[in-house]
Enzyme design. Structure first.
Site, short mmCIF file in Angstrom:
data_model
loop_
_atom_site.label_atom_id
_atom_site.label_comp_id
_atom_site.label_asym_id
_atom_site.label_seq_id
_atom_site.Cartn_x
_atom_site.Cartn_y
_atom_site.Cartn_z
N GLU A 41 0.87 -1.17 0.00
CA GLU A 41 0.00 0.00 0.00
C GLU A 41 0.91 1.22 0.00
OE1 GLU A 41 -2.65 2.46 3.23
OE2 GLU A 41 -2.76 0.27 3.32
N ARG A 45 0.91 10.14 1.10
CA ARG A 45 1.43 11.12 2.06
C ARG A 45 2.63 11.87 1.51
NH1 ARG A 45 0.88 6.90 6.06
NH2 ARG A 45 3.14 6.79 6.28
N THR A 69 -3.84 6.32 2.08
CA THR A 69 -4.04 7.72 2.48
C THR A 69 -4.71 8.51 1.35
OG1 THR A 69 -1.91 7.46 3.61
CG2 THR A 69 -2.98 9.58 3.81
N LYS A 129 -10.89 -1.15 6.37
CA LYS A 129 -9.68 -1.01 7.16
C LYS A 129 -10.08 -0.70 8.61
CE LYS A 129 -5.52 1.95 7.23
NZ LYS A 129 -4.78 3.00 6.48
#
Length: 320
Positions: A41, A45, A69, A129
């Site tokens: 993943e 960011r 993110t 998640k």
């Protein structure tokens, strides 16, 4: 099961990586693949996130790469355009989640409360998640809330590490765990790919937990089996228990068959923490199984034999 979801389950651990330099993306991906974790993943960011996903998707096709993110519609579009196979967000934003689903993305929004989980389920999601996992009660909380949500599964991320990994993966409602301990930023920035591969292999070994369970020895008949069991018991002060088809000795580490069973000389049992993942990984390495030997109990696989013998012994995997 969706093919990508099935692959995420089989891999079991999804490294969560923040890449500052897109030139590091491909060697990092190759280091993870070499260690046995062909999934990542890549977070948005950093400014290099999108380009990193694009390069991994193009140059390391065996890697299942996703975007993390993801906070905006624009990031959803960019992630998918770059080749992300799944999208993860840290929290539950109904607008972004709906947009990603409408675009056909495999979306796993972050959730921390039953309310957020129910909102995700109302959109047709059955995988979310759980973030930040440890700070929100860990696997104990998931077990506590799982009862009413029979079709919901989780990918915990945040505070998951080598020490508590199996606390999570031993709960069958968890599809995989996200983690960073094998892809620390200092290792990435130093280009220490060998150490990343070592830590990755260590994580896979922890997850699979292969260990010797018992050995089965073939004999011609019950009389011969009992004689052998008594001999072992007398020589080495072992206990033995007579069963229907075999006699177990030495805390069940030795199984003496009352008649010839699988294998020229007998069989060897190797136990694993997670049989389905072990089967999938060995199949990826070209190992064939005798699918007709699969034993299922309460809807879950508990044992299966490899197709080929090793040194005259049949080998089967068993669920711990």
């Amino acid at each position: 099961m969706n093919a990508i979801v099935e692959k995420i389950y089989e891999i079991g651990i999804v490294p969560v990586i923040a890449i500052d330099d897109a030139d590091q993306a491909v060697p990092l991906a190759k280091a993870l693949v070499a260690g046995g974790l062909p999934a990542a993943e890549v977070t948005f960011r950093t400014a290099a996130g999108e380009e990193s996903i694009r390069r991994i998707a193009a140059e390391v096709p065996e890697m299942l790469v996703g975007a993390g993110t993801v906070l905006t519609k624009d990031q959803v579009d960019r992630a998918m355009d770059a080749g992300a196979k799944f999208i993860v967000s840290p929290g539950f934003n109904p607008e972004i989640t709906k947009y990603a689903l409408e675009k056909g993305a495999l979306m796993m929004p972050g959730t921390a409360t039953p309310g957020e989980m129910e909102q995700a389920m109302s959109m047709g999601l059955d995988i979310v998640k759980f973030f930040p996992a440890e700070q929100n009660g860990g696997v104990a909380k998931l077990k506590a809330v799982a009862g009413p949500y029979t079709n919901l599964r989780w990918m915990p991320t945040g505070g998951v590490n080598a020490k508590n990994l199996m606390d999570y993966l031993s709960f069958d409602k968890i599809i995989a765990c996200g983690g960073t301990w094998m892809v620390k930023k200092d290792l990435i920035n130093a280009g220490n790919w060998d150490e990343i591969t070592r830590l990755t292999k260590e994580a896979v070994d922890t997850m699979l937990g292969f260990e010797f369970a018992h050995m089965g020895l073939n004999t011609e008949n019950e009389e011969e089996a009992l004689k052998a069991a008594k001999t072992f018991a007398a020589l080495f002060n072992l206990d033995y228990t007579v069963g229907n088809s075999s006699i177990f000795a030495g805390s069940r580490r030795m199984e003496i068959m009352k008649k010839p069973g699988r294998g020229k000389y007998g069989h060897i049992a190797i136990a694993t923490n997670t049989l389905p993942r072990a089967i999938a990984r060995l199949k990826d390495r070209g190992i064939e199984f005798d699918d007709e030997s699969l034993t299922v109990k309460n809807g879950k696989p508990i044992a299966i034999y490899l197709k080929e013998e090793i040194a005259g012994f049949a080998v089967h995997l068993v669920q711990k």
